[in-house]
Design a protein around this motif. Structure first.
Motif, PDB file in Angstrom:
ATOM      1  N   ALA A 449       8.747  32.534 103.417  1.00  0.00           N
ATOM      2  CA  ALA A 449       7.659  32.239 102.490  1.00  0.00           C
ATOM      3  C   ALA A 449       7.770  30.843 101.884  1.00  0.00           C
ATOM      4  O   ALA A 449       7.029  30.522 100.945  1.00  0.00           O
ATOM      5  N   GLU A 450       8.619  30.017 102.437  1.00  0.00           N
ATOM      6  CA  GLU A 450       8.902  28.719 101.820  1.00  0.00           C
ATOM      7  C   GLU A 450       7.641  27.882 101.637  1.00  0.00           C
ATOM      8  O   GLU A 450       7.444  27.228 100.611  1.00  0.00           O
ATOM      9  N   ARG A 451       6.749  27.879 102.598  1.00  0.00           N
ATOM     10  CA  ARG A 451       5.554  27.032 102.546  1.00  0.00           C
ATOM     11  C   ARG A 451       4.331  27.784 102.031  1.00  0.00           C
ATOM     12  O   ARG A 451       3.229  27.238 102.015  1.00  0.00           O
ATOM     13  N   LEU A 452       4.519  29.005 101.623  1.00  0.00           N
ATOM     14  CA  LEU A 452       3.392  29.816 101.158  1.00  0.00           C
ATOM     15  C   LEU A 452       3.173  29.645  99.663  1.00  0.00           C
ATOM     16  O   LEU A 452       4.132  29.560  98.883  1.00  0.00           O
ATOM     17  N   ALA A 453       1.905  29.628  99.280  1.00  0.00           N
ATOM     18  CA  ALA A 453       1.527  29.601  97.872  1.00  0.00           C
ATOM     19  C   ALA A 453       0.543  30.729  97.599  1.00  0.00           C
ATOM     20  O   ALA A 453      -0.307  31.052  98.434  1.00  0.00           O
ATOM     21  N   LEU A 454       0.661  31.314  96.431  1.00  0.00           N
ATOM     22  CA  LEU A 454      -0.228  32.396  96.018  1.00  0.00           C
ATOM     23  C   LEU A 454      -1.624  31.831  95.772  1.00  0.00           C
ATOM     24  O   LEU A 454      -1.793  30.870  95.017  1.00  0.00           O
ATOM     25  N   THR A 455      -2.623  32.410  96.415  1.00  0.00           N
ATOM     26  CA  THR A 455      -3.994  31.908  96.253  1.00  0.00           C
ATOM     27  C   THR A 455      -4.930  32.907  95.574  1.00  0.00           C
ATOM     28  O   THR A 455      -5.952  32.504  95.032  1.00  0.00           O
ATOM     29  N   SER A 456      -4.621  34.193  95.599  1.00  0.00           N
ATOM     30  CA  SER A 456      -5.468  35.165  94.906  1.00  0.00           C
ATOM     31  C   SER A 456      -4.687  36.447  94.665  1.00  0.00           C
ATOM     32  O   SER A 456      -3.771  36.784  95.410  1.00  0.00           O
ATOM     33  N   VAL A 457      -5.074  37.145  93.601  1.00  0.00           N
ATOM     34  CA  VAL A 457      -4.560  38.474  93.283  1.00  0.00           C
ATOM     35  C   VAL A 457      -5.763  39.362  93.003  1.00  0.00           C
ATOM     36  O   VAL A 457      -6.670  38.982  92.244  1.00  0.00           O
ATOM     37  N   SER A 458      -5.808  40.523  93.620  1.00  0.00           N
ATOM     38  CA  SER A 458      -6.959  41.413  93.474  1.00  0.00           C
ATOM     39  C   SER A 458      -7.004  42.030  92.083  1.00  0.00           C
ATOM     40  O   SER A 458      -5.981  42.161  91.405  1.00  0.00           O
ATOM     41  N   TYR A 459      -8.208  42.420  91.674  1.00  0.00           N
ATOM     42  CA  TYR A 459      -8.382  43.087  90.383  1.00  0.00           C
ATOM     43  C   TYR A 459      -8.890  44.518  90.545  1.00  0.00           C
ATOM     44  O   TYR A 459      -9.076  45.225  89.547  1.00  0.00           O
ATOM     45  N   LEU A 460      -9.118  44.965  91.787  1.00  0.00           N
ATOM     46  CA  LEU A 460      -9.653  46.299  92.030  1.00  0.00           C
ATOM     47  C   LEU A 460      -8.532  47.257  92.406  1.00  0.00           C
ATOM     48  O   LEU A 460      -7.705  46.951  93.280  1.00  0.00           O
ATOM     49  N   ASN A 461      -8.517  48.418  91.775  1.00  0.00           N
ATOM     50  CA  ASN A 461      -7.462  49.409  91.990  1.00  0.00           C
ATOM     51  C   ASN A 461      -7.954  50.494  92.938  1.00  0.00           C
ATOM     52  O   ASN A 461      -8.888  51.238  92.617  1.00  0.00           O
ATOM     53  N   ALA A 462      -7.345  50.568  94.107  1.00  0.00           N
ATOM     54  CA  ALA A 462      -7.639  51.648  95.056  1.00  0.00           C
ATOM     55  C   ALA A 462      -6.751  52.833  94.692  1.00  0.00           C
ATOM     56  O   ALA A 462      -5.579  52.889  95.052  1.00  0.00           O
ATOM     57  N   LYS A 463      -7.327  53.784  93.975  1.00  0.00           N
ATOM     58  CA  LYS A 463      -6.537  54.903  93.453  1.00  0.00           C
ATOM     59  C   LYS A 463      -6.106  55.856  94.566  1.00  0.00           C
ATOM     60  O   LYS A 463      -6.796  56.017  95.570  1.00  0.00           O
ATOM     61  N   ARG A 464      -4.983  56.506  94.330  1.00  0.00           N
ATOM     62  CA  ARG A 464      -4.504  57.530  95.265  1.00  0.00           C
ATOM     63  C   ARG A 464      -4.640  58.938  94.710  1.00  0.00           C
ATOM     64  O   ARG A 464      -4.853  59.883  95.469  1.00  0.00           O
ATOM     65  N   GLU A 465      -4.481  59.107  93.399  1.00  0.00           N
ATOM     66  CA  GLU A 465      -4.435  60.477  92.880  1.00  0.00           C
ATOM     67  C   GLU A 465      -4.765  60.496  91.395  1.00  0.00           C
ATOM     68  O   GLU A 465      -4.245  59.683  90.623  1.00  0.00           O
ATOM     69  N   THR A 466      -5.627  61.440  91.007  1.00  0.00           N
ATOM     70  CA  THR A 466      -5.812  61.791  89.595  1.00  0.00           C
ATOM     71  C   THR A 466      -6.028  63.302  89.524  1.00  0.00           C
ATOM     72  O   THR A 466      -5.142  64.059  89.899  1.00  0.00           O
ATOM     73  N   ARG A 467      -7.219  63.723  89.051  1.00  0.00           N
ATOM     74  CA  ARG A 467      -7.484  65.165  88.947  1.00  0.00           C
ATOM     75  C   ARG A 467      -7.682  65.799  90.313  1.00  0.00           C
ATOM     76  O   ARG A 467      -8.181  65.165  91.241  1.00  0.00           O
ATOM     77  N   ARG A 468      -7.345  67.080  90.389  1.00  0.00           N
ATOM     78  CA  ARG A 468      -7.692  67.901  91.552  1.00  0.00           C
ATOM     79  C   ARG A 468      -8.360  69.169  91.039  1.00  0.00           C
ATOM     80  O   ARG A 468      -7.798  69.875  90.212  1.00  0.00           O
ATOM     81  N   LEU A 469      -9.584  69.409  91.492  1.00  0.00           N
ATOM     82  CA  LEU A 469     -10.366  70.554  91.031  1.00  0.00           C
ATOM     83  C   LEU A 469      -9.930  71.807  91.777  1.00  0.00           C
ATOM     84  O   LEU A 469      -9.640  71.757  92.976  1.00  0.00           O
ATOM     85  N   MET A 470      -9.923  72.921  91.085  1.00  0.00           N
ATOM     86  CA  MET A 470      -9.373  74.144  91.663  1.00  0.00           C
ATOM     87  C   MET A 470     -10.455  75.010  92.304  1.00  0.00           C
ATOM     88  O   MET A 470     -11.518  75.263  91.721  1.00  0.00           O
ATOM     89  N   GLY A 471     -10.166  75.457  93.536  1.00  0.00           N
ATOM     90  CA  GLY A 471     -11.051  76.360  94.257  1.00  0.00           C
ATOM     91  C   GLY A 471     -10.448  77.738  94.386  1.00  0.00           C
ATOM     92  O   GLY A 471      -9.412  78.053  93.772  1.00  0.00           O
TER      93      GLY A 471
END
Length: 920
Positions: A449-471
């Motif tokens: 990564a020696e020649r790499l520079a950070l150019t952007s960081v995302s602001y959107l969160n791709a969620k994996r888990e929260t509530r689960r509704l019961m059947g």
């Protein structure tokens, strides 16, 4: 707990006063005509009441966002800004407001509080006319501003409380917050992601008047152009298991037209359905209950302008991921990890808790961040607010592609992605900057990564888990690992039981996984997991389905969720048709539900076509020619995009038939070495596909891997293999990787083993293919007879092809003919063409005759009918690229039906899985 906007809608309607005339003016984030480097963020409208502008810099100030507003009278004005200092101990996101390019005195984003509040930015004299305003970033540290108020009233103070702020926004902007009627619908689907889009399309195709409510500007959810989570499913590790139905239609649209992700394919499919009405930038903020068990309507707010609506609904399908419709309706749900004593799951904790899997920052083309090669060494000093990470090498975190991030760059599972969702996202931002610090300044391989520079960081969160509704049923880890079968199975999963470390990136020696079980077979998912146990007209699909935290590990990937969506949407339409609840549908109409899904190319393991309306089931079938084997040669190789380092032993298996001889095996290898290196390849025999148990070498060959770059490397064996399958084992080679390919012949599979390991228990099989071919070509004798197209199964299962395949040496046209026992009247023909469901991803390949890249399969075809005297053309199709086609035409009486394929793209033979005929 109601959200802020939910509180607004619960208030008395019609309470909004007319806007103030000139004295006080509200300027929304969405009012800024140019946004420069600021992003309009609507993720948290349900919590904060409006969108905000976010300066998504990487420690360098972003370009100004600008707005113009009218000044009615000259005079002294006070400028208020609604801001949040997201990390008060560091004040990372500081900015100023400029009026006519002059900064107001107050620096914003410097506070001793971490919430949304109003700050007086300064007073300014304004002349009558248009005034220019800008948000001027000072730090490149995710500063944020939700709104600006310009007022001549020096005693005016905007309200800080969120619900009061929402009301004040409506008053000053003249928004009538009385919810307006949006229409009556048979089915309302909430959430336009990988589950919601198929749910809405399926319901609409069955005749239900359907609304699809989506709170983003595009469709696709986690798989959208905004986020870009890959469309993964059972095909990652299971043979011939790629999910079909609506998700396959959309995926083939994407591959055909080169769309970046799934937003456009879903948009096209939705727009093709006259019964489907799509509402973008619309957030559900509540429901209306007819009684304790029935939803009668859905309350919404436009995330941009704040106007409100009500959708009258007979049935609601919750595909929000977070289970919001169910939550508002009082549906039973779970959040966090179940205790071991609840379901006796072997990997469950001893006591329940609220831990969920973290999401990831994504932006459609990168995971977390993007770095670029500057052409020269680029130093990096992290901001003081960046997270301080442990030495990742000591906790089994090993970066791969350093120009973007890794899926395991996650916050701890104790973070709240529901009611503190903005703070959870912000923690991922801190961790991302800390991770880049590790890559640049700590990592043992930081030279990469020696020649790499950070150019952007995302602001959107791709969620994996929260509530689960019961059947009525809750899918558990035991159901998954035990291959439990259910009478009401409507879908399947095959992704590993993949649960991430509850401590996120801070987890210990166990690495990024809590579990990662590769179980045999397919996990069946019952319909009882897709409707509420206590709200009678609520269905759901996606990651909020009725599963435990552990079972979610195999269900939560996009293609699997899409099949749940198609099943839930189909069920909702059938409920509307019969005016029944989903439980009654299961008890009284289950065969119809399952057969309807199967009819629409939605595969259900073990289920065969038993549709009494399908006239093709009574026909006898003949063909122009028929293949008696499937082969795989160098011309069939389609290199994939991934490489696997040879840091341990890797193996690949294919069938052999031509005398059982393997003269050479050729592998596509990439070397990072500066000089040639020697690779050693073992040839072994196997009695069945996937049996990597042998420790005996038929032969061993060595070859030189050229330096620098990718090369086909051939190993010479010239030995007979006294078994139907041969496999090759490549020993570890430092600095060399083996490329994967996107397709393979029937019976092909790969595996890997740890250092020094061998024998039946050492190898872990996968349904992916290493780029490899044998000479003579791999071949397998199979049944490809024409009768297969009416046998009721439309994919390869357990080695049975269930397809007709023309002989490889027979040129076009290729034809299949159905002869009915009596003359029949038909107006619909369905065809399922042969496609490679072993391929994890859909990619175009080079068609040498056409000189272009194409999706393999039947391209041009006609359907003709014989009425006893002459053949008549019913359908003519050119340029097809889909697997599943349904053609409707005026009713016609025929005794024979013929499908003639005149052109096949990038395939040696024509392939058809199924033909159906109806009079509908």
């Amino acid at each position: 707990m109601l959200t802020a906007v939910g509180m607004l809608l619960a208030a008395a309607p019609g309470a909004t006063a007319p806007p103030a005339q000139g004295a006080t003016r509200w300027i929304d984030a969405a009012d800024f005509e140019t946004r420069g480097g600021w992003q309009l963020d609507t993720q948290f409208v349900y919590l904060m009441g409006s969108p905000c502008l976010l300066a998504t810099g990487v420690q360098t100030p972003v370009e100004d966002a600008t707005a113009t507003f009218a000044v009615a009278e000259p005079g002294r004005y006070r400028i208020w800004a609604r801001v949040r200092d997201w990390l008060p101990e560091y004040h990372p996101g500081r900015f100023q407001i400029l009026i006519h390019d002059e900064p107001l005195p107050r620096v914003l984003g410097e506070a001793d509080r971490d919430d949304w509040h109003w700050v007086a930015a300064g007073d300014v004299h304004l002349e009558a006319g248009d005034a220019r305003m800008a948000l001027h970033d000072l730090t490149g540290g995710f500063g944020r501003c939700a709104a600006v108020i310009v007022t001549r009233d020096m005693d005016y103070v905007p309200p800080h409380e969120v619900e009061a702020c929402v009301q004040e926004r409506a008053r000053l902007r003249g928004i009538d917050i009385t919810p307006r009627p949006m229409g009556r619908f048979d089915v309302v689907v909430v959430g336009g992601g990988p589950a919601g889009c198929p749910a809405a399309i399926a319901a609409a195709r069955l005749g239900a008047r359907t609304a699809l409510i989506q709170d983003r500007p595009v469709l696709g959810g986690n798989a959208s152009d905004e986020l870009g989570v890959p469309m993964e499913g059972a095909g990652v590790s299971k043979r011939n298991a790629r999910e079909t139905g609506i998700v396959e239609e959309a995926s083939r649209l994407r591959a055909q037209h080169g769309f970046p992700k799934m937003s456009e394919p879903f948009r096209i499919l939705c727009e093709n359905e006259p019964n489907l009405h799509v509402f973008l930038n619309t957030r559900m903020v509540g429901v209306i209950m007819a009684d304790a068990e029935h939803i009668s309507g859905v309350r919404t707010v436009d995330v941009l302008d704040g106007t409100c609506g009500i959708f009258d609904a007979d049935y609601v399908v919750d595909c929000t991921g977070d289970g919001w419709a169910g939550y508002y309706a009082g549906a039973r749900y779970r959040l966090g990890r179940e205790a071991k004593w609840e379901f006796d799951e072997p990997d469950a904790p001893e006591q329940p808790d609220a831990i969920t899997m973290s999401g990831c920052l994504m932006d459609g083309s990168s995971l977390g961040y993007r770095a670029e090669d500057m052409g020269a060494p680029a130093a990096y000093e992290p901001p003081p607010w960046a997270a301080r990470l442990p030495d990742l090498a000591t906790i089994n975190r090993h970066p791969r592609n350093v120009v973007t991030g890794e899926w395991w760059v996650e916050h701890p599972g104790t973070r709240d992605d529901l009611y503190n969702a903005e703070q959870a996202r912000d923690e991922l931002v801190r961790i991302t900057f800390g991770y880049w610090d590790y890559i640049k300044n700590v990592w043992a391989e930081r030279k990469r990564a020696e020649r790499l520079a950070l150019t952007s960081v995302s602001y959107l969160n791709a969620k994996r888990e929260t509530r689960r509704l019961m059947g009525d049923h809750v899918l558990t880890e035991n159901d998954v690992l035990g291959n439990a079968d259910f009478a009401d199975t409507i879908a399947y999963a095959g992704w590993p039981l993949d649960i991430h470390n509850p401590q996120g990136i801070y987890g210990g020696q166990e690495g990024p996984f809590h579990t990662n079980h590769h179980y045999p077979g397919l996990c069946r998912i019952p319909f009882s997991c897709l409707y509420s146990v206590n709200v009678a007209n609520l269905l759901f699909a996606g990651r909020c389905a009725s599963v435990t935290h552990l079972a979610l590990g195999t269900v939560r990937v996009e293609r699997t969720l899409a099949t749940l969506g198609q099943a839930a949407g189909t069920a909702a339409a059938l409920c509307a048709r019969y005016d029944i609840d989903p439980r009654t549908l299961r008890d009284e109409h289950l065969p119809e539900l399952r057969q309807t899904l199967l009819k629409n190319d939605h595969y259900i393991p073990g289920l065969v076509n038993a549709d009494p309306a399908d006239l093709a089931r009574t026909a006898s079938v003949t063909a122009s020619s028929c293949a008696d084997y499937l082969s795989f040669s160098a011309e069939d190789v389609r290199p994939g995009r991934d490489y696997h380092r040879l840091d341990h032993r890797r193996a690949f298996m294919m069938p052999v038939m031509h005398g059982g001889r393997v003269r050479t095996a050729s592998l596509l290898l990439r070397s990072e070495q500066d000089a040639p290196v020697t690779a050693r390849l073992h040839l072994r025999a196997a009695p069945d596909s996937g049996d990597f148990g042998s420790t005996d070498d038929v032969a061993v060959a060595v070859a030189q891997v050229p330096p620098g770059g990718e090369h086909w490397v051939s190993f010479t064996f010239d030995r007979d293999v006294a078994a139907p399958y041969a496999w090759v084992v490549l020993d570890p080679v430092e600095g060399v990787s083996w490329r994967l390919m996107d397709t393979g012949c029937v019976g092909a599979c790969r595996a890997y083993a740890g250092p020094g390991a061998d024998g039946p228990d050492a190898w872990v099989p996968h349904n992916q293919f290493y780029a490899c071919y044998f000479d003579p070509p791999a071949a397998l004798q199979v049944d490809c007879s024409p009768a297969n197209v009416v046998n009721g199964v439309s994919r390869i299962v357990d080695g049975a092809t269930n397809m007709w395949r023309s002989a490889p040496d027979a040129g076009p046209p290729h034809w299949l003919e159905l002869a009915f026992p009596d003359t029949v009247s038909i107006n619909t023909v369905q065809i399922t063409f042969g496609t490679d469901l072993d391929s994890r991803r859909l990619t175009k390949v080079r068609d040498r005759q056409r000189g272009e890249n194409v999706l393999p399969g039947a391209s041009d075809y006609t359907i003709t009918g014989f009425d006893g005297a002459a053949w008549h053309t019913l359908v003519r199709e050119d340029g097809n690229f889909q697997r599943w086609r349904r053609h409707r035409f005026e009713p016609v009486a025929v005794s024979r039906l013929r499908l003639t394929i005149t052109s096949v793209a990038a395939m040696a033979s024509a392939e058809v899985y199924e033909i159906r005929a109806y009079n509908e």
